[in-house]
Design a protein around this motif. Structure first.
Motif, PDB file in Angstrom:
ATOM      1  N   THR A 143      28.975  28.813  42.870  1.00 38.47           N
ATOM      2  CA  THR A 143      28.762  28.458  41.213  1.00 38.47           C
ATOM      3  C   THR A 143      28.610  29.811  40.638  1.00 38.47           C
ATOM      4  OG1 THR A 143      26.281  28.212  42.082  1.00 38.47           O
ATOM      5  CG2 THR A 143      27.593  26.341  41.911  1.00 38.47           C
ATOM      6  N   SER A 144      27.989  30.939  41.177  1.00 30.28           N
ATOM      7  CA  SER A 144      27.826  31.989  40.691  1.00 30.28           C
ATOM      8  C   SER A 144      29.242  32.535  40.359  1.00 30.28           C
ATOM      9  CB  SER A 144      27.193  33.022  41.071  1.00 30.28           C
ATOM     10  OG  SER A 144      25.828  32.833  41.411  1.00 30.28           O
ATOM     11  N   CYS A 145      30.207  32.615  41.415  1.00 30.15           N
ATOM     12  CA  CYS A 145      31.565  33.127  41.031  1.00 30.15           C
ATOM     13  C   CYS A 145      32.310  32.178  39.820  1.00 30.15           C
ATOM     14  CB  CYS A 145      32.256  32.523  42.279  1.00 30.15           C
ATOM     15  SG  CYS A 145      32.072  34.230  43.594  1.00 30.15           S
ATOM     16  N   LEU A 146      32.108  31.127  39.782  1.00 31.17           N
ATOM     17  CA  LEU A 146      32.537  30.233  38.632  1.00 31.17           C
ATOM     18  C   LEU A 146      32.051  30.535  37.300  1.00 31.17           C
ATOM     19  CD1 LEU A 146      32.704  26.517  40.489  1.00 31.17           C
ATOM     20  CD2 LEU A 146      34.764  27.964  39.838  1.00 31.17           C
ATOM     21  N   GLU A 147      30.829  30.666  37.512  1.00 34.04           N
ATOM     22  CA  GLU A 147      30.213  31.066  35.957  1.00 34.04           C
ATOM     23  C   GLU A 147      30.881  32.642  35.559  1.00 34.04           C
ATOM     24  OE1 GLU A 147      26.025  31.236  37.009  1.00 34.04           O
ATOM     25  OE2 GLU A 147      25.986  29.052  37.148  1.00 34.04           O
ATOM     26  N   MET A 148      30.791  33.441  36.564  1.00 31.77           N
ATOM     27  CA  MET A 148      31.725  34.710  35.898  1.00 31.77           C
ATOM     28  C   MET A 148      32.889  34.639  35.804  1.00 31.77           C
ATOM     29  SD  MET A 148      29.069  36.974  36.220  1.00 31.77           S
ATOM     30  CE  MET A 148      28.243  35.299  35.343  1.00 31.77           C
ATOM     31  N   ILE A 149      33.744  33.795  36.536  1.00 29.31           N
ATOM     32  CA  ILE A 149      35.287  33.509  36.335  1.00 29.31           C
ATOM     33  C   ILE A 149      35.283  33.083  34.689  1.00 29.31           C
ATOM     34  CG2 ILE A 149      37.263  32.157  36.614  1.00 29.31           C
ATOM     35  CD1 ILE A 149      36.426  32.348  39.807  1.00 29.31           C
ATOM     36  N   GLU A 150      34.654  32.447  34.380  1.00 26.74           N
ATOM     37  CA  GLU A 150      34.567  31.605  33.073  1.00 26.74           C
ATOM     38  C   GLU A 150      34.103  32.873  31.996  1.00 26.74           C
ATOM     39  OE1 GLU A 150      31.837  28.813  30.546  1.00 26.74           O
ATOM     40  OE2 GLU A 150      32.547  27.567  32.219  1.00 26.74           O
ATOM     41  N   LYS A 151      33.239  33.600  32.401  1.00 28.65           N
ATOM     42  CA  LYS A 151      32.820  34.745  31.454  1.00 28.65           C
ATOM     43  C   LYS A 151      33.878  35.740  31.295  1.00 28.65           C
ATOM     44  CE  LYS A 151      28.969  38.001  30.461  1.00 28.65           C
ATOM     45  NZ  LYS A 151      27.576  38.191  31.287  1.00 28.65           N
ATOM     46  N   TYR A 152      34.438  36.184  32.273  1.00 30.72           N
ATOM     47  CA  TYR A 152      35.354  37.545  32.055  1.00 30.72           C
ATOM     48  C   TYR A 152      36.737  37.205  32.385  1.00 30.72           C
ATOM     49  CZ  TYR A 152      31.134  40.084  33.029  1.00 30.72           C
ATOM     50  OH  TYR A 152      29.996  40.724  32.957  1.00 30.72           O
ATOM     51  N   LEU A 153      37.270  35.790  32.612  1.00 34.53           N
ATOM     52  CA  LEU A 153      38.824  35.782  32.672  1.00 34.53           C
ATOM     53  C   LEU A 153      39.377  35.335  31.159  1.00 34.53           C
ATOM     54  CD1 LEU A 153      41.291  35.245  34.455  1.00 34.53           C
ATOM     55  CD2 LEU A 153      40.545  32.931  34.486  1.00 34.53           C
ATOM     56  N   LYS A 154      40.200  36.054  30.749  1.00 30.75           N
ATOM     57  CA  LYS A 154      40.909  35.765  29.725  1.00 30.75           C
ATOM     58  C   LYS A 154      42.178  35.113  29.930  1.00 30.75           C
ATOM     59  CE  LYS A 154      37.423  38.012  27.476  1.00 30.75           C
ATOM     60  NZ  LYS A 154      36.201  37.120  27.117  1.00 30.75           N
ATOM     61  N   PRO A 155      42.719  34.241  29.019  1.00 31.38           N
ATOM     62  CA  PRO A 155      43.937  33.487  29.182  1.00 31.38           C
ATOM     63  C   PRO A 155      45.143  34.549  29.329  1.00 31.38           C
ATOM     64  CG  PRO A 155      42.886  32.507  27.198  1.00 31.38           C
ATOM     65  CD  PRO A 155      42.095  33.925  27.700  1.00 31.38           C
ATOM     66  N   GLU A 156      45.930  34.162  30.551  1.00 27.63           N
ATOM     67  CA  GLU A 156      47.108  34.996  30.841  1.00 27.63           C
ATOM     68  C   GLU A 156      46.675  36.091  31.562  1.00 27.63           C
ATOM     69  OE1 GLU A 156      50.038  33.876  30.611  1.00 27.63           O
ATOM     70  OE2 GLU A 156      49.010  32.078  29.535  1.00 27.63           O
ATOM     71  N   MET A 157      45.271  36.418  31.956  1.00 29.02           N
ATOM     72  CA  MET A 157      45.186  37.682  33.032  1.00 29.02           C
ATOM     73  C   MET A 157      45.585  37.042  34.139  1.00 29.02           C
ATOM     74  SD  MET A 157      41.090  38.739  31.569  1.00 29.02           S
ATOM     75  CE  MET A 157      40.880  39.717  33.053  1.00 29.02           C
ATOM     76  N   ASN A 158      46.241  37.956  35.058  1.00 30.74           N
ATOM     77  CA  ASN A 158      46.335  37.493  36.628  1.00 30.74           C
ATOM     78  C   ASN A 158      45.325  37.637  37.449  1.00 30.74           C
ATOM     79  OD1 ASN A 158      46.886  40.219  36.873  1.00 30.74           O
ATOM     80  ND2 ASN A 158      48.803  40.158  37.573  1.00 30.74           N
ATOM     81  N   CYS A 159      45.143  36.791  38.536  1.00 33.23           N
ATOM     82  CA  CYS A 159      43.842  36.672  39.184  1.00 33.23           C
ATOM     83  C   CYS A 159      44.412  36.787  40.601  1.00 33.23           C
ATOM     84  CB  CYS A 159      43.310  35.560  39.070  1.00 33.23           C
ATOM     85  SG  CYS A 159      41.670  35.173  39.354  1.00 33.23           S
ATOM     86  N   LEU A 160      43.418  37.448  41.466  1.00 33.32           N
ATOM     87  CA  LEU A 160      43.390  37.234  42.949  1.00 33.32           C
ATOM     88  C   LEU A 160      42.266  36.698  43.603  1.00 33.32           C
ATOM     89  CD1 LEU A 160      44.983  37.764  45.777  1.00 33.32           C
ATOM     90  CD2 LEU A 160      44.043  40.217  45.546  1.00 33.32           C
ATOM     91  N   ASP A 161      42.368  35.766  44.469  1.00 35.74           N
ATOM     92  CA  ASP A 161      41.300  35.224  44.977  1.00 35.74           C
ATOM     93  C   ASP A 161      41.289  35.402  46.488  1.00 35.74           C
ATOM     94  OD1 ASP A 161      39.002  33.504  45.795  1.00 35.74           O
ATOM     95  OD2 ASP A 161      40.122  31.698  45.746  1.00 35.74           O
ATOM     96  N   ILE A 162      40.304  36.300  46.822  1.00 35.51           N
ATOM     97  CA  ILE A 162      40.295  36.771  48.355  1.00 35.51           C
ATOM     98  C   ILE A 162      39.532  36.015  49.167  1.00 35.51           C
ATOM     99  CG2 ILE A 162      40.136  38.556  49.976  1.00 35.51           C
ATOM    100  CD1 ILE A 162      40.481  40.436  47.502  1.00 35.51           C
ATOM    101  N   GLY A 163      39.983  35.210  50.362  1.00 40.69           N
ATOM    102  CA  GLY A 163      39.346  34.306  51.065  1.00 40.69           C
ATOM    103  C   GLY A 163      38.994  33.024  50.303  1.00 40.69           C
TER     104      GLY A 163
END
Length: 296
Positions: A143-163
């Motif tokens: 849930t903390s990761c989801l909160e931080m993703i929502e806060k810092y991810l901007k549209p069209e930023m590419n993203c890597l999820d490890i594990g």
């Protein structure tokens, strides 16, 4: 079909580590409940698998690996492991009793497929099916990761999820309009589950799931790198982060127990990373950071 219910008496601190072990054994449908009214840290972890997939040999291996978690300075409590037999209808009912919709943020909601939920126009729904997931996404690290993703991810930023595990974080990134999104995991069973969950959430075409270790399967850098894994794996991962984060990119590291926070921060400092935000829920810590700009 007959199912097996695994009950593990442990502590809240060891929950994420035990979840990872169950993941390795292809055992899913994981829940936790309080074990004692006197102690908030004592919990009972329940997990479910079909009868044919959990032999006595696997039982012995899992029991040994749970005991070995003590080597990573984790308090596992008694670590007692019990196995109960269930009929299919009992398994299904247990799922439905334990897994309810969770509104993680103002936008993100995690829900099981069988539960009704009246979503508002601006909510993002992540659906999970019990046959496809190892966990429900309701642990504090997720849930903390989801909160931080929502806060810092901007549209069209590419993203890597490890594990990536169940793929929940990668799915959330895709639904938040990330650009290229990749999820990696060493477990082939996890990759299959993540792909199925992405299909269920209609973002399968937007996420690439890869099996393997970080530097072996990733050959580009990303705007946002997320790793919700165990503390000792994070410490090993930090030297390789520079290879996958863009110079102006950010990272989100979670799965860190409070006792390991200073060591992780020291390791980040050693490799010229800057800690920008620390979020703590109970004894679990999530770190957001970036690469330092070194003056020439």
């Amino acid at each position: 079909m007959k199912w097996k219910e695994l009950e593990i008496s442990t502590t809240y601190q060891a929950f994420a580590a035990i979840t990872n072990l169950l993941d390795e054994f292809g055992i899913g449908s994981i829940f936790k409940e309080a074990l004692s009214q006197e102690s908030e840290d004592e919990i009972l972890v329940k997990a479910y698998c079909d009868e044919d997939s959990f032999s006595s040999r696997k039982f012995a291996e899992l029991k040994k690996k749970i005991t070995n978690l003590k080597e990573y300075d984790l308090d596992i409590g008694s670590g007692k492991l019990r196995v109960n037999e269930l009929q299919e209808e009992d398994w299904a009912n247990n799922w439905k009793e334990n897994f309810k919709p969770l509104k993680v943020t103002d936008k993100i909601v995690i829900k099981p497929t069988w539960e009704d939920y009246q979503a508002s126009a601006d909510e993002i729904i992540i659906e999970i099916d019990p046959g496809q997931a190892f966990g429900t996404g309701q642990h504090e690290t997720t849930t903390s990761c989801l909160e931080m993703i929502e806060k810092y991810l901007k549209p069209e930023m590419n993203c890597l999820d490890i594990g990536t595990g169940t793929g929940i974080l990668a799915i959330a990134a895709a639904k938040l309009e990330a650009g290229a999104t990749v999820g990696i995991d060493i477990s082939p069973v996890a990759i299959t589950a993540a792909q199925e969950n992405a299909q269920l959430n209609q973002v399968a075409d937007e996420i690439e799931f890869l099996e393997g270790d970080l530097v072996e399967v990733v050959d580009q850098d990303y705007d946002l790198v997320i790793a919700n894994i165990l503390p000792h794996i994070i410490l090993d991962l930090i030297p390789d982060l520079k290879e996958v984060i863009k110079p102006d990119g950010k990272f989100i590291l979670s799965g860190i127990v409070e006792e390991k926070l200073d060591r992780v921060k020291e390791r980040l400092q050693e490799y010229q990373f800057k800690v920008e935000e620390v979020v703590q829920k109970n004894e679990w810590v999530t770190i957001v950071g970036s690469q330092k700009i070194v003056d020439s």
